[in-house]
Design a protein around this motif. Structure first.
Motif, PDB file in Angstrom:
ATOM      1  N   ALA A 160       0.842  -1.200   0.000  1.00 39.36           N
ATOM      2  CA  ALA A 160       0.000   0.000   0.000  1.00 39.36           C
ATOM      3  C   ALA A 160       0.880   1.253   0.000  1.00 39.36           C
ATOM      4  O   ALA A 160       0.647   2.199  -0.758  1.00 39.36           O
ATOM      5  CB  ALA A 160      -0.917   0.001   1.224  1.00 39.36           C
ATOM      6  N   HIS A 161       1.926   1.223   0.822  1.00 37.21           N
ATOM      7  CA  HIS A 161       2.883   2.331   0.917  1.00 37.21           C
ATOM      8  C   HIS A 161       3.471   2.638  -0.464  1.00 37.21           C
ATOM      9  O   HIS A 161       3.429   3.774  -0.929  1.00 37.21           O
ATOM     10  CB  HIS A 161       3.973   1.903   1.899  1.00 37.21           C
ATOM     11  CG  HIS A 161       5.099   2.864   2.089  1.00 37.21           C
ATOM     12  ND1 HIS A 161       4.948   4.075   2.708  1.00 37.21           N
ATOM     13  CD2 HIS A 161       6.428   2.786   1.757  1.00 37.21           C
ATOM     14  CE1 HIS A 161       6.123   4.706   2.750  1.00 37.21           C
ATOM     15  NE2 HIS A 161       7.030   3.944   2.176  1.00 37.21           N
ATOM     16  N   ALA A 162       3.975   1.598  -1.118  1.00 33.16           N
ATOM     17  CA  ALA A 162       4.658   1.800  -2.404  1.00 33.16           C
ATOM     18  C   ALA A 162       3.698   2.263  -3.497  1.00 33.16           C
ATOM     19  O   ALA A 162       3.997   3.173  -4.269  1.00 33.16           O
ATOM     20  CB  ALA A 162       5.357   0.509  -2.822  1.00 33.16           C
ATOM     21  N   LEU A 163       2.508   1.622  -3.558  1.00 32.81           N
ATOM     22  CA  LEU A 163       1.590   1.931  -4.657  1.00 32.81           C
ATOM     23  C   LEU A 163       1.060   3.361  -4.589  1.00 32.81           C
ATOM     24  O   LEU A 163       0.767   3.974  -5.613  1.00 32.81           O
ATOM     25  CB  LEU A 163       0.425   0.934  -4.669  1.00 32.81           C
ATOM     26  CG  LEU A 163       0.786  -0.492  -5.103  1.00 32.81           C
ATOM     27  CD1 LEU A 163      -0.445  -1.389  -5.059  1.00 32.81           C
ATOM     28  CD2 LEU A 163       1.390  -0.516  -6.504  1.00 32.81           C
ATOM     29  N   LEU A 164       0.912   3.897  -3.381  1.00 33.95           N
ATOM     30  CA  LEU A 164       0.321   5.234  -3.235  1.00 33.95           C
ATOM     31  C   LEU A 164       1.333   6.361  -3.450  1.00 33.95           C
ATOM     32  O   LEU A 164       0.958   7.526  -3.543  1.00 33.95           O
ATOM     33  CB  LEU A 164      -0.300   5.380  -1.832  1.00 33.95           C
ATOM     34  CG  LEU A 164      -1.542   4.526  -1.560  1.00 33.95           C
ATOM     35  CD1 LEU A 164      -1.910   4.577  -0.088  1.00 33.95           C
ATOM     36  CD2 LEU A 164      -2.705   5.010  -2.409  1.00 33.95           C
ATOM     37  N   ILE A 165       2.605   5.993  -3.538  1.00 34.43           N
ATOM     38  CA  ILE A 165       3.656   7.009  -3.627  1.00 34.43           C
ATOM     39  C   ILE A 165       3.940   7.394  -5.075  1.00 34.43           C
ATOM     40  O   ILE A 165       3.967   6.546  -5.955  1.00 34.43           O
ATOM     41  CB  ILE A 165       4.948   6.472  -2.969  1.00 34.43           C
ATOM     42  CG1 ILE A 165       4.836   6.596  -1.458  1.00 34.43           C
ATOM     43  CG2 ILE A 165       6.176   7.193  -3.475  1.00 34.43           C
ATOM     44  CD1 ILE A 165       6.045   6.108  -0.721  1.00 34.43           C
ATOM     45  N   GLU A 166       4.142   8.696  -5.281  1.00 33.82           N
ATOM     46  CA  GLU A 166       4.705   9.122  -6.559  1.00 33.82           C
ATOM     47  C   GLU A 166       6.170   9.412  -6.296  1.00 33.82           C
ATOM     48  O   GLU A 166       6.533  10.440  -5.727  1.00 33.82           O
ATOM     49  CB  GLU A 166       3.995  10.371  -7.084  1.00 33.82           C
ATOM     50  CG  GLU A 166       4.579  10.802  -8.430  1.00 33.82           C
ATOM     51  CD  GLU A 166       3.796  11.923  -9.092  1.00 33.82           C
ATOM     52  OE1 GLU A 166       2.900  12.487  -8.456  1.00 33.82           O
ATOM     53  OE2 GLU A 166       4.103  12.204 -10.264  1.00 33.82           O
ATOM     54  N   GLY A 167       7.002   8.463  -6.666  1.00 30.80           N
ATOM     55  CA  GLY A 167       8.423   8.585  -6.368  1.00 30.80           C
ATOM     56  C   GLY A 167       9.267   8.153  -7.542  1.00 30.80           C
ATOM     57  O   GLY A 167       8.846   8.253  -8.696  1.00 30.80           O
ATOM     58  N   THR A 168      10.463   7.621  -7.219  1.00 27.14           N
ATOM     59  CA  THR A 168      11.388   7.271  -8.301  1.00 27.14           C
ATOM     60  C   THR A 168      11.017   5.957  -8.989  1.00 27.14           C
ATOM     61  O   THR A 168      11.468   5.703 -10.095  1.00 27.14           O
ATOM     62  CB  THR A 168      12.829   7.150  -7.766  1.00 27.14           C
ATOM     63  OG1 THR A 168      12.818   6.277  -6.642  1.00 27.14           O
ATOM     64  CG2 THR A 168      13.358   8.491  -7.349  1.00 27.14           C
ATOM     65  N   MET A 169      10.208   5.115  -8.337  1.00 30.46           N
ATOM     66  CA  MET A 169       9.860   3.833  -8.977  1.00 30.46           C
ATOM     67  C   MET A 169       8.952   4.076 -10.174  1.00 30.46           C
ATOM     68  O   MET A 169       8.023   4.878 -10.103  1.00 30.46           O
ATOM     69  CB  MET A 169       9.161   2.901  -7.988  1.00 30.46           C
ATOM     70  CG  MET A 169      10.086   2.249  -6.987  1.00 30.46           C
ATOM     71  SD  MET A 169       9.278   0.880  -6.106  1.00 30.46           S
ATOM     72  CE  MET A 169       9.704  -0.503  -7.180  1.00 30.46           C
ATOM     73  N   GLU A 170       9.228   3.337 -11.253  1.00 29.78           N
ATOM     74  CA  GLU A 170       8.410   3.425 -12.461  1.00 29.78           C
ATOM     75  C   GLU A 170       7.109   2.659 -12.185  1.00 29.78           C
ATOM     76  O   GLU A 170       7.126   1.586 -11.570  1.00 29.78           O
ATOM     77  CB  GLU A 170       9.199   2.843 -13.641  1.00 29.78           C
ATOM     78  CG  GLU A 170       8.527   2.948 -14.982  1.00 29.78           C
ATOM     79  CD  GLU A 170       7.609   1.782 -15.212  1.00 29.78           C
ATOM     80  OE1 GLU A 170       6.554   2.001 -15.836  1.00 29.78           O
ATOM     81  OE2 GLU A 170       7.930   0.675 -14.748  1.00 29.78           O
ATOM     82  N   THR A 171       5.975   3.217 -12.620  1.00 28.87           N
ATOM     83  CA  THR A 171       4.659   2.722 -12.205  1.00 28.87           C
ATOM     84  C   THR A 171       4.434   1.246 -12.505  1.00 28.87           C
ATOM     85  O   THR A 171       4.022   0.489 -11.627  1.00 28.87           O
ATOM     86  CB  THR A 171       3.561   3.552 -12.901  1.00 28.87           C
ATOM     87  OG1 THR A 171       3.920   4.929 -12.789  1.00 28.87           O
ATOM     88  CG2 THR A 171       2.217   3.323 -12.251  1.00 28.87           C
ATOM     89  N   LEU A 172       4.712   0.821 -13.750  1.00 31.19           N
ATOM     90  CA  LEU A 172       4.408  -0.564 -14.127  1.00 31.19           C
ATOM     91  C   LEU A 172       5.287  -1.568 -13.393  1.00 31.19           C
ATOM     92  O   LEU A 172       4.793  -2.579 -12.868  1.00 31.19           O
ATOM     93  CB  LEU A 172       4.583  -0.742 -15.636  1.00 31.19           C
ATOM     94  CG  LEU A 172       3.347  -0.450 -16.487  1.00 31.19           C
ATOM     95  CD1 LEU A 172       3.664  -0.692 -17.953  1.00 31.19           C
ATOM     96  CD2 LEU A 172       2.185  -1.352 -16.053  1.00 31.19           C
ATOM     97  N   SER A 173       6.592  -1.292 -13.336  1.00 30.85           N
ATOM     98  CA  SER A 173       7.497  -2.237 -12.673  1.00 30.85           C
ATOM     99  C   SER A 173       7.220  -2.266 -11.169  1.00 30.85           C
ATOM    100  O   SER A 173       7.386  -3.299 -10.526  1.00 30.85           O
ATOM    101  CB  SER A 173       8.957  -1.875 -12.953  1.00 30.85           C
ATOM    102  OG  SER A 173       9.256  -0.589 -12.472  1.00 30.85           O
ATOM    103  N   LYS A 174       6.751  -1.135 -10.639  1.00 26.13           N
ATOM    104  CA  LYS A 174       6.389  -1.100  -9.218  1.00 26.13           C
ATOM    105  C   LYS A 174       5.167  -1.978  -8.955  1.00 26.13           C
ATOM    106  O   LYS A 174       5.175  -2.812  -8.047  1.00 26.13           O
ATOM    107  CB  LYS A 174       6.109   0.343  -8.786  1.00 26.13           C
ATOM    108  CG  LYS A 174       5.656   0.469  -7.345  1.00 26.13           C
ATOM    109  CD  LYS A 174       5.700   1.900  -6.847  1.00 26.13           C
ATOM    110  CE  LYS A 174       4.621   2.766  -7.453  1.00 26.13           C
ATOM    111  NZ  LYS A 174       4.649   4.140  -6.910  1.00 26.13           N
TER     112      LYS A 174
END
Lengths: 203, 162
Positions: A160-174
């Motif tokens: 949940a933490h990772a999915l809600l963040i707009e950060g350095t992770m690319e959306t699809l690979s995240k």
């Protein structure tokens, strides 16, 4: 044939870990962050990657790391996971102390912070439980139920933490890595039958 | 899997909120209350630096932060009010002094300050604004950009006497 299968499985897992990290390494956001902040972000990504291996190691699914060997690596990976989260939070703290204080006190304006902090405490608790297994004197099934329950909180909180963040992770690979982590955890839970056998054993 | 759970949670929360609003709306009659003061937002004061100077522009510019400052109650525009603005931008972190600057409202209570492009930091593309001059109660705002590609952001203050 067995060797090929082993190579394929390990290749797949290496890719599951390497692709999100490589994708994040191309993030334009990195250009506007200092090294400490960048390291903090990547420590978080590495932690999510390690989280994929934990349930598989616990059950002994990884070729060459079955049963007891898998458990031993599971312990070391758990230690690395704790270290990664310590780096993650410390790096964020150095970058912006008030934002981390808000997160830790559950007063942050961003909901993903709370998910991350819940996952962090569950991770520390799971690790403590593992480190003090001989001392806590719980029955094996009770111990496993406690450790696994905490692990489930870690996984749900982290995803949940990772999915809600707009950060350095690319959306699809995240999203892909998160799905794999959830799938691996679900598979391990089902196969270990932690809940049903635990309940029966306690009667 | 989790996304679906979260949607359901959001749906439940939204319908719960709608229910409460609807129910309380039936009981509380409409009132002409005037303009109510803006509350400080959570995390609004993070990395605030008291006394940031009034500047023509923060750094190289390219992004516009704008808004209005009004008085609570009658909603009259407040001229000459100092608003401090800061954010994580393409030119620096929130904590950096050069990321901070202040501007004054015009006779219509409108302020507008050019600054570098805001980029997502700590998970969200957001800015920070402060009213901290003392004539009115201090207010910290933390508006979030609808898209991190936006090149402007607005925030509005309604102040009450200190």
């Amino acid at each position: 044939m067995r060797r090929l299968r082993m190579a394929l499985i390990w290749g797949g897992f290496t890719a599951a870990l390497a692709v999100p990290i490589a994708a994040a390494a191309t993030s334009p956001l990195l250009a506007w962050r200092d090294p400490v902040y960048v390291a903090a972000g990547f420590a978080g990504i590495v932690a999510m990657g390690l989280l994929l291996f934990q349930p598989l190691l616990a059950v002994g699914y990884l070729p060459g790391l079955a049963a007891l060997r898998g458990r031993r690596v599971h312990r070391w990976t758990g230690g690395a996971l704790v270290a990664a989260i310590v780096v993650h939070v410390s790096g964020l703290w150095i970058t912006s102390p008030p934002d981390v204080v808000d997160a830790l006190t559950f007063t942050s304006p961003t909901p993903f912070s709370a998910w991350g902090v819940i996952a962090m405490w569950a991770l520390f608790a799971a690790a403590l439980l593992a480190a003090g297994r001989r001392r806590v004197r719980l029955r094996w099934r009770t111990w496993r139920l406690a450790h696994t329950s905490l692990a489930v909180v870690v996984v749900i909180g982290s995803v949940a933490h990772a999915l809600l963040i707009e950060g350095t992770m690319e959306t699809l690979s995240k999203a892909g890595l998160c799905m794999l982590v959830v799938a691996a955890t679900a598979k391990a839970l089902v196969d270990l039958r932690v809940w049903s056998s635990g309940a029966n054993a306690n009667r | 899997m989790t996304a679906v759970l979260f949607n359901r949670r959001t749906l439940l929360a939204a319908s719960g909120a709608a229910l409460v609003t609807g129910a309380s709306g039936l009981r509380v009659p409409a009132r002409a209350q005037g303009v109510s003061p803006t509350p400080t937002m959570r995390g609004g004061s993070n990395n605030y630096r008291p006394g940031a100077p009034i500047v023509k522009r923060i750094g190289g510019g390219g992004f516009w932060m704008s808004g209005t400052v009004r008085r609570a109650g009658d909603g009259a525009p407040l001229a000459g009010q100092r608003i401090q603005i800061w954010a994580h931008t393409t030119e620096g972190h929130e904590r950096d002094w050069h990321s901070h600057g202040a501007t004054l409202t015009d006779e219509n209570g409108v302020f507008r300050l050019e600054m570098p492009q805001i980029v997502p930091a700590f998970g969200q593309a957001h800015g920070h604004l402060a009213y901290d001059s003392g004539d009115f109660k201090t207010v910290f705002l933390r508006p979030v950009m609808a898209s991190s590609k936006d090149t402007s952001l607005e925030a509005h203050f309604v102040l009450q006497p200190a």
